[in-house]
Design a protein around this motif. Structure first.
Motif, mmCIF file in Angstrom:
data_model
loop_
_atom_site.group_PDB
_atom_site.id
_atom_site.type_symbol
_atom_site.label_atom_id
_atom_site.label_comp_id
_atom_site.label_asym_id
_atom_site.label_seq_id
_atom_site.Cartn_x
_atom_site.Cartn_y
_atom_site.Cartn_z
ATOM 1 N N ASP A 36 0.836 -1.206 0.000
ATOM 2 C CA ASP A 36 0.000 0.000 0.000
ATOM 3 C C ASP A 36 0.871 1.257 0.000
ATOM 4 O OD1 ASP A 36 -1.350 -2.305 1.154
ATOM 5 O OD2 ASP A 36 -3.030 -0.988 1.575
ATOM 6 N N THR A 37 1.875 1.258 0.857
ATOM 7 C CA THR A 37 2.786 2.399 0.942
ATOM 8 C C THR A 37 3.640 2.525 -0.311
ATOM 9 O OG1 THR A 37 2.870 2.408 3.358
ATOM 10 C CG2 THR A 37 4.786 3.301 2.203
ATOM 11 N N ILE A 38 4.174 1.417 -0.795
ATOM 12 C CA ILE A 38 5.013 1.453 -1.997
ATOM 13 C C ILE A 38 4.248 2.055 -3.168
ATOM 14 C CG2 ILE A 38 6.303 0.072 -3.663
ATOM 15 C CD1 ILE A 38 7.518 0.252 -0.828
ATOM 16 N N CYS A 39 3.017 1.600 -3.363
ATOM 17 C CA CYS A 39 2.225 2.098 -4.497
ATOM 18 C C CYS A 39 1.823 3.556 -4.300
ATOM 19 C CB CYS A 39 1.003 1.217 -4.698
ATOM 20 S SG CYS A 39 1.408 -0.459 -5.261
ATOM 21 N N THR A 40 1.574 3.957 -3.064
ATOM 22 C CA THR A 40 1.283 5.368 -2.795
ATOM 23 C C THR A 40 2.477 6.235 -3.145
ATOM 24 O OG1 THR A 40 -0.288 4.783 -1.044
ATOM 25 C CG2 THR A 40 0.596 7.021 -1.015
ATOM 26 N N MET A 41 3.673 5.787 -2.801
ATOM 27 C CA MET A 41 4.886 6.528 -3.159
ATOM 28 C C MET A 41 4.997 6.678 -4.672
ATOM 29 S SD MET A 41 6.569 7.451 -0.453
ATOM 30 C CE MET A 41 6.446 7.091 1.308
ATOM 31 N N ALA A 42 4.686 5.612 -5.398
ATOM 32 C CA ALA A 42 4.760 5.657 -6.854
ATOM 33 C C ALA A 42 3.783 6.675 -7.423
ATOM 34 C CB ALA A 42 4.484 4.271 -7.432
ATOM 35 N N TRP A 60 9.057 1.616 -8.457
ATOM 36 C CA TRP A 60 8.998 1.366 -7.022
ATOM 37 C C TRP A 60 8.785 -0.123 -6.738
ATOM 38 C CZ3 TRP A 60 9.751 4.544 -2.789
ATOM 39 C CH2 TRP A 60 9.986 5.892 -3.087
ATOM 40 N N GLY A 61 8.039 -0.802 -7.597
ATOM 41 C CA GLY A 61 7.848 -2.235 -7.421
ATOM 42 C C GLY A 61 9.143 -3.005 -7.557
ATOM 43 N N ALA A 62 9.993 -2.571 -8.481
ATOM 44 C CA ALA A 62 11.291 -3.232 -8.665
ATOM 45 C C ALA A 62 12.213 -2.970 -7.481
ATOM 46 C CB ALA A 62 11.944 -2.746 -9.957
ATOM 47 N N GLU A 63 12.099 -1.783 -6.873
ATOM 48 C CA GLU A 63 12.952 -1.449 -5.729
ATOM 49 C C GLU A 63 12.532 -2.222 -4.479
ATOM 50 O OE1 GLU A 63 14.510 2.507 -3.254
ATOM 51 O OE2 GLU A 63 13.310 2.741 -5.084
ATOM 52 N N PHE A 64 11.225 -2.507 -4.382
ATOM 53 C CA PHE A 64 10.702 -3.238 -3.223
ATOM 54 C C PHE A 64 9.893 -4.433 -3.725
ATOM 55 C CE2 PHE A 64 11.293 1.146 -1.872
ATOM 56 C CZ PHE A 64 11.955 0.999 -0.657
ATOM 57 N N PRO A 65 10.552 -5.466 -4.224
ATOM 58 C CA PRO A 65 9.844 -6.577 -4.889
ATOM 59 C C PRO A 65 9.087 -7.505 -3.954
ATOM 60 C CG PRO A 65 12.188 -7.050 -4.736
ATOM 61 C CD PRO A 65 12.015 -5.638 -4.265
ATOM 62 N N ASP A 66 9.333 -7.428 -2.659
ATOM 63 C CA ASP A 66 8.724 -8.373 -1.726
ATOM 64 C C ASP A 66 7.766 -7.686 -0.751
ATOM 65 O OD1 ASP A 66 10.277 -10.535 -2.760
ATOM 66 O OD2 ASP A 66 11.995 -9.760 -1.631
ATOM 67 N N ARG A 236 9.493 6.838 11.155
ATOM 68 C CA ARG A 236 10.666 6.107 11.628
ATOM 69 C C ARG A 236 10.864 4.803 10.868
ATOM 70 N NH1 ARG A 236 12.029 2.502 15.667
ATOM 71 N NH2 ARG A 236 9.868 2.126 16.308
ATOM 72 N N ARG A 237 9.794 4.283 10.276
ATOM 73 C CA ARG A 237 9.841 3.000 9.576
ATOM 74 C C ARG A 237 10.034 3.154 8.064
ATOM 75 N NH1 ARG A 237 7.084 2.514 14.242
ATOM 76 N NH2 ARG A 237 6.999 0.454 15.257
ATOM 77 N N LEU A 238 10.176 4.379 7.601
ATOM 78 C CA LEU A 238 10.311 4.626 6.168
ATOM 79 C C LEU A 238 11.771 4.761 5.758
ATOM 80 C CD1 LEU A 238 7.471 7.247 5.539
ATOM 81 C CD2 LEU A 238 7.348 4.738 5.389
ATOM 82 N N TYR A 239 12.027 4.502 4.468
ATOM 83 C CA TYR A 239 13.358 4.692 3.893
ATOM 84 C C TYR A 239 13.583 6.183 3.621
ATOM 85 C CZ TYR A 239 14.140 -0.307 3.089
ATOM 86 O OH TYR A 239 14.344 -1.646 3.257
ATOM 87 N N PRO A 240 14.840 6.628 3.589
ATOM 88 C CA PRO A 240 15.125 8.041 3.312
ATOM 89 C C PRO A 240 14.486 8.552 2.023
ATOM 90 C CG PRO A 240 17.083 6.976 4.143
ATOM 91 C CD PRO A 240 16.069 5.885 3.939
ATOM 92 N N SER A 241 14.475 7.732 0.965
ATOM 93 C CA SER A 241 13.872 8.164 -0.300
ATOM 94 C C SER A 241 12.386 8.446 -0.135
ATOM 95 C CB SER A 241 14.085 7.100 -1.379
ATOM 96 O OG SER A 241 13.507 5.854 -0.991
#
Length: 261
Positions: A36-42, A60-66, A236-241
């Protein structure tokens, strides 16, 4: 928005172990962002940079494939030639919050929602779930009363918005479709008294908890704002990007980043 992402993180540990009560710790050490978060970032990147959402979703899907993508969406991510696949899953609504946040009019909130959704979830029910969520968020930011938003969603999209959270909770089960989760998620926010109350409502009905809380949280932030300590715990749980992209989004609209106090 932090409202959506925080809902995803809080709901992450309850998706497959539903908790039918409003009494639970908001965060644990196991709480983490999902697809949910990955796709929102995209979607944020697509709208801020005016890039085809298919490109940013696959990036973003390729960066976080799992991250826990659905089966068809996971296939779509890996196949650049794959067209939309007639989905009406709630993935359409879980990622759409930036469209409502960044829009300057209701028409734009609708158009942006369609733009970022139709690349995958082109079924009418998928489009409707995204547009309903984006529209509700935009209207909330314009100061519309929750009862007026509830009426708009009911009349415009044909969703049953008449049940309360207490009425939904006993019968509600896991449902990954837009018709089976978007009205319930929006109700959790529209009936709430605060951001935290909306998230507690969302977790308490069970079902696809991370996505229900993500959708409810996105609308709840627009309705109430959100406590900075809750947003900071999610950050706190997010990546810098991710943090940098969120900061850009809030700055773009001249709004205070809730994670910064």
């Amino acid at each position: 928005m932090y409202g959506a992402i925080t809902g995803d993180i809080i709901g992450s540990i309850y998706e497959f172990e539903n908790h039918k009560s409003k009494a639970f710790p908001l965060f644990s050490e196991a709480s983490f962002f999902t697809d949910d978060t990955i796709c929102t970032m995209a979607v944020i990147e697509s709208l801020l940079d005016d890039v085809d959402p298919a490109i940013t979703l696959r990036k973003w899907g390729a960066e976080f494939p799992d991250a826990g993508y659905g089966g068809m969406f996971g296939t779509w991510l890996r196949r650049p030639d794959m067209p939309p696949y007639n989905s009406y899953g709630n993935g359409a609504a879980m990622r759409v919050s930036p469209a409502g946040f960044l829009a300057y009019s209701l028409d734009e909130a609708i158009d942006l929602a369609i733009k970022v959704t139709a690349v995958t979830h082109d079924h009418p029910d998928g489009i409707a779930g995204a547009v309903a969520t984006s529209s509700a968020i935009y209207l909330a930011y314009q100061g519309e009363d929750p009862s007026a938003i509830r009426l708009f969603i009911s009349e415009r999209f044909g969703y049953d918005m008449g049940q309360s959270v207490d009425e939904i909770r006993p019968w509600y089960e896991f449902d990954e479709t837009c018709p089976g989760s978007v009205p319930q998620a929006l109700t959790c926010a529209l009936e709430a008294t605060s951001y935290e109350d909306a998230i507690r409502n969302a977790i308490s009905i069970g079902g696809d908890s991370d996505t229900v809380a993500c959708i409810a949280g996105s609308l709840a932030e627009a309705l109430f704002g959100m406590p900075s300590e809750i947003a900071a715990e999610a950050e706190r749980r997010l990546y810098p990007s991710m943090k940098r992209l969120m900061e850009r989004m809030y700055h773009d609209r001249g709004r205070q980043n809730p994670a910064k106090g």
